[in-house]
Design a protein around this motif. Structure first.
Motif, short mmCIF file in Angstrom:
data_model
loop_
_atom_site.label_atom_id
_atom_site.label_comp_id
_atom_site.label_asym_id
_atom_site.label_seq_id
_atom_site.Cartn_x
_atom_site.Cartn_y
_atom_site.Cartn_z
N LYS A 159 38.22 31.19 40.40
CA LYS A 159 39.24 30.80 41.36
C LYS A 159 40.29 31.90 41.48
O LYS A 159 40.72 32.26 42.58
CB LYS A 159 39.89 29.49 40.89
N LYS A 160 40.66 32.44 40.33
CA LYS A 160 41.70 33.47 40.31
C LYS A 160 41.29 34.72 41.10
O LYS A 160 42.04 35.23 41.93
CB LYS A 160 41.98 33.84 38.85
N GLN A 161 40.07 35.17 40.84
CA GLN A 161 39.57 36.35 41.54
C GLN A 161 39.43 36.08 43.04
O GLN A 161 39.78 36.91 43.87
CB GLN A 161 38.23 36.80 40.93
N ALA A 162 38.90 34.87 43.35
CA ALA A 162 38.71 34.51 44.76
C ALA A 162 40.06 34.48 45.49
O ALA A 162 40.18 34.94 46.63
CB ALA A 162 38.02 33.16 44.88
N GLU A 163 41.10 33.99 44.80
CA GLU A 163 42.43 33.92 45.44
C GLU A 163 43.01 35.30 45.64
O GLU A 163 43.63 35.59 46.66
CB GLU A 163 43.37 33.04 44.61
N LYS A 164 42.76 36.16 44.68
CA LYS A 164 43.26 37.52 44.80
C LYS A 164 42.63 38.22 46.01
O LYS A 164 43.31 38.81 46.84
CB LYS A 164 42.94 38.28 43.51
N GLU A 165 41.30 38.08 46.09
CA GLU A 165 40.60 38.70 47.22
C GLU A 165 41.00 38.05 48.55
O GLU A 165 41.21 38.73 49.55
CB GLU A 165 39.08 38.60 47.03
N ALA A 166 41.12 36.71 48.53
CA ALA A 166 41.47 35.99 49.76
C ALA A 166 42.81 36.47 50.29
O ALA A 166 42.98 36.70 51.49
CB ALA A 166 41.51 34.49 49.50
N MET A 167 43.76 36.66 49.39
CA MET A 167 45.08 37.12 49.83
C MET A 167 44.98 38.51 50.47
O MET A 167 45.65 38.78 51.45
CB MET A 167 46.08 37.15 48.66
N GLU A 168 44.11 39.34 49.93
CA GLU A 168 43.95 40.68 50.51
C GLU A 168 43.41 40.58 51.95
O GLU A 168 43.89 41.27 52.85
CB GLU A 168 42.99 41.53 49.66
N TYR A 169 42.43 39.69 52.15
CA TYR A 169 41.88 39.55 53.49
C TYR A 169 42.89 38.90 54.44
O TYR A 169 43.00 39.29 55.61
CB TYR A 169 40.57 38.75 53.46
#
Ligand code: ADP
Ligand code: MG
Length: 251
Positions: free
Chosen positions: A121-131
């Motif tokens: 979840k943490k990694q997905a949120e980090k990437e999602a914020m970048e997009y």
């Protein structure tokens, strides 16, 4: 890389037919899309543009008559895990955004990566914020889709597609449900993606975008690709009378 792999088109449609009952929606489609190409698809309503996109990510099956579709050299599998994996390579952005209404913007973008790509979840949120930042809606991450404008929602839909790290992105009339003042902000994001080398198939009648970002243009009529040319040439000097007729209506 060997010459062989650099030559493999990212999308190959070979002899593709598609019937709905006795109605033929796609007729002998032969299209190779190389990596990095932005391929515009235009044509009258009912000419098969959406069906073409939907077969590329297997939302629709194709006729079982020898025709085939390959993504990066691999046949589209019939079903199951292999299909899910291959479908992740093909992102799609729809006219109607199709965001999950009861999930936040951030959750809309993290859902696929956590479920399909197996990210934490943490990694997905980090990437999602970048997009989300990249498409200019980072500040809306905690909101629900309905709290955003149509243009913002469509940019979230693009971020969601990007978060799956697709090899090719399909856009089916991504701006035609938007209020006119929001069209450009979505097209700007798409121009950026194109400039960044993303392989894209874009159904759109936005001529400015087609000329600016399109490398190639397919004109469809009655399920067939009847012109395979460049946006420049198509809008200036269409070959077929059907294309001339079509252009006289949209210009
Ligand atoms: P376009 O996107 O160019 O407007 P479509 O690909 O949506 O065209 O549709 C092409 C043709 O196929 C239309 O005549 C449409 O009515 C028909 N069609 C599309 N989807 C279906 C379906 N699920 N069942 C029956 N006919 C369909
Ligand atoms: Mg359509």
């Amino acid at each position: 890389m060997t010459t062989e792999t650099t030559k493999t088109p990212l999308v190959r449609m070979s002899g593709v037919n598609k019937h709905f009952g006795s109605f033929q929606a796609l007729s002998d489609i032969n299209v190779d899309i190389p990596k990095g190409q932005v391929c515009i698809v235009v044509g009258p309503s009912g000419s098969g543009k959406s069906t073409l996109c939907r077969t590329i990510n297997r939302l629709e099956t194709i006729d079982d008559d020898g025709g085939y579709i390959e993504i990066d050299g691999k046949r589209l599998p019939e079903e199951g895990k292999a299909l899910a994996a291959l479908r992740a390579d093909v992102g799609m952005v729809f006219q109607s955004f199709n965001l999950f209404a009861h999930k936040s913007v951030l959750e809309n973008v993290t859902l696929g990566p956590t479920k399909v790509r197996g990210l934490s979840k943490k990694q997905a949120e980090k990437e999602a914020m970048e997009y989300l930042e990249r498409v200019g809606v980072g500040e809306q991450a905690r909101k629900l889709p309905a709290q955003l404008s149509g243009g913002q929602q469509q940019r979230v839909a693009i971020a969601r597609a990007l978060a799956m790290k697709p090899k090719v992105l399909l856009f089916d009339e991504p701006t035609s449900a938007l209020d006119p003042e929001m069209v450009q902000e979505v097209l700007d994001v798409m121009v950026d993606l194109a400039a960044g080398g993303m392989t894209m198939v874009v159904v759109t009648h936005e001529m400015g975008f087609a000329r600016k970002a399109g490398d190639r243009l397919l004109f469809m009529s009655e399920g067939a690709v009847i012109e395979d040319t460049t946006p420049e040439k198509f809008f200036k000097d269409p070959e077929t009378s059907r294309a001339k007729d079509f252009l006289s209506k949209i210009l």
